[in-house]
Design a protein around this motif. Structure first.
Motif, PDB file in Angstrom:
ATOM      1  N   LEU A  87      40.504  48.722  40.271  1.00  0.00           N
ATOM      2  CA  LEU A  87      41.517  48.545  39.232  1.00  0.00           C
ATOM      3  C   LEU A  87      42.788  49.326  39.562  1.00  0.00           C
ATOM      4  CD1 LEU A  87      39.210  48.548  36.090  1.00  0.00           C
ATOM      5  CD2 LEU A  87      40.354  46.582  37.129  1.00  0.00           C
ATOM      6  N   ILE A 139      45.199  47.273  41.890  1.00  0.00           N
ATOM      7  CA  ILE A 139      45.872  46.059  41.427  1.00  0.00           C
ATOM      8  C   ILE A 139      47.339  46.379  41.159  1.00  0.00           C
ATOM      9  CG2 ILE A 139      45.958  44.313  39.590  1.00  0.00           C
ATOM     10  CD1 ILE A 139      42.893  44.680  39.315  1.00  0.00           C
ATOM     11  N   ILE A 156      50.506  42.040  37.217  1.00  0.00           N
ATOM     12  CA  ILE A 156      49.940  41.962  35.860  1.00  0.00           C
ATOM     13  C   ILE A 156      51.055  41.723  34.845  1.00  0.00           C
ATOM     14  CG2 ILE A 156      48.619  43.184  34.082  1.00  0.00           C
ATOM     15  CD1 ILE A 156      47.107  42.283  36.715  1.00  0.00           C
ATOM     16  N   ILE A 197      43.957  34.462  40.158  1.00  0.00           N
ATOM     17  CA  ILE A 197      43.439  35.820  40.263  1.00  0.00           C
ATOM     18  C   ILE A 197      42.350  35.768  41.323  1.00  0.00           C
ATOM     19  CG2 ILE A 197      42.341  37.763  39.102  1.00  0.00           C
ATOM     20  CD1 ILE A 197      43.414  36.625  36.437  1.00  0.00           C
ATOM     21  N   ILE A 231      42.929  41.070  43.257  1.00  0.00           N
ATOM     22  CA  ILE A 231      41.878  42.066  43.079  1.00  0.00           C
ATOM     23  C   ILE A 231      41.309  42.256  44.483  1.00  0.00           C
ATOM     24  CG2 ILE A 231      39.663  42.607  42.009  1.00  0.00           C
ATOM     25  CD1 ILE A 231      40.390  40.748  39.704  1.00  0.00           C
ATOM     26  N   SER A 275      35.453  43.410  37.960  1.00  0.00           N
ATOM     27  CA  SER A 275      36.869  43.796  37.925  1.00  0.00           C
ATOM     28  C   SER A 275      37.695  42.771  37.162  1.00  0.00           C
ATOM     29  CB  SER A 275      37.409  43.952  39.354  1.00  0.00           C
ATOM     30  OG  SER A 275      36.707  44.951  40.040  1.00  0.00           O
ATOM     31  N   LEU A 334      39.859  43.599  34.007  1.00  0.00           N
ATOM     32  CA  LEU A 334      41.281  43.257  34.058  1.00  0.00           C
ATOM     33  C   LEU A 334      41.666  42.462  32.808  1.00  0.00           C
ATOM     34  CD1 LEU A 334      44.040  43.051  35.418  1.00  0.00           C
ATOM     35  CD2 LEU A 334      43.165  41.076  36.689  1.00  0.00           C
ATOM     36  N   THR A 340      41.924  44.755  29.929  1.00  0.00           N
ATOM     37  CA  THR A 340      43.129  45.571  30.086  1.00  0.00           C
ATOM     38  C   THR A 340      44.365  44.781  29.653  1.00  0.00           C
ATOM     39  OG1 THR A 340      42.094  46.773  31.914  1.00  0.00           O
ATOM     40  CG2 THR A 340      44.492  46.916  31.740  1.00  0.00           C
ATOM     41  N   ILE A 341      44.429  43.532  30.078  1.00  0.00           N
ATOM     42  CA  ILE A 341      45.540  42.658  29.670  1.00  0.00           C
ATOM     43  C   ILE A 341      45.558  42.501  28.160  1.00  0.00           C
ATOM     44  CG2 ILE A 341      46.327  40.244  29.711  1.00  0.00           C
ATOM     45  CD1 ILE A 341      45.513  40.249  32.726  1.00  0.00           C
TER      46      ILE A 341
END
Length: 185
Positions: A18, A21, A26, A111, A129, A154, A158, A161-162
């Motif tokens: 992570l 990235i 992102i 992705i 990634i 991951s 991700l 996280t987004i």
């Protein structure tokens, strides 16, 4: 080997991944998610399971999400975003769907792990990634886990996280998110 040592290896791999990235990739993806009328998702196998979780989480934020192939899938348009999950970027079904989406002028984001895949000529955005894939390319983060587990994990993190970035950017009151949660449970 014991549980604590094993889970620490996995957590360390995820943290390293992570951290690798590119935040600008992102940021660009989040802008496309915000801009899109609908966000479509396509992948296969365990990658698809991670994408379905991401789609559900974004739906909780009020974003109109669609899993390609579901019975209620609407037509994709130039106002929509297709997010393709494929570590290698060579999986036949996601590649074909990305080509089809481009033929309807949809925005396509990939992705994946392989920046030089067949997907590169089709996609508008690439989010890397950089983990070990079935191709075993140079500059991939190695994993002690079987097959492509690190990619799928991951990808899921991700997505969460987004979602949290969107919550913070849009100043969404998390207590209000329950209005989008399934209620036929």
């Amino acid at each position: 080997m014991n549980f604590t040592e094993t889970e620490q290896k996995i957590i360390n791999e995820l943290s390293k991944t992570l951290d690798s990235i590119d935040p600008e990739e992102i940021k660009a993806l989040i802008e496309q998610i915000k801009k899109a009328d609908r966000v479509f998702f396509v992948g296969v196998g365990r990658v698809l399971l991670s994408l379905k979780s991401i789609a559900k989480r974004l739906a909780h934020l009020g974003i109109d999400t669609v899993i390609v192939g579901e019975i209620t899938e609407p037509a994709i348009t130039e106002n929509d975003l297709l997010i393709v999950g494929s570590g290698s970027g060579e999986s036949a079904f996601p590649l074909a769907i990305a080509k089809k989406a481009k033929s309807f002028d949809a925005t396509v984001a990939h992705i994946g792990s392989n920046p030089n895949s067949s997907m590169q000529d089709i996609t508008d955005y690439f989010i890397r990634i950089p983990v070990q894939t079935k191709l075993n390319l140079p500059n991939e983060i190695a994993s002690v886990q079987p097959m492509t587990s690190l990619f799928e994990q991951s990808l899921l993190l991700l997505g969460d996280t987004i979602a949290l970035i969107l919550i913070e950017d849009e100043k969404i009151d998390m207590s209000q998110l329950w209005e989008y949660h399934a209620n036929l449970e």
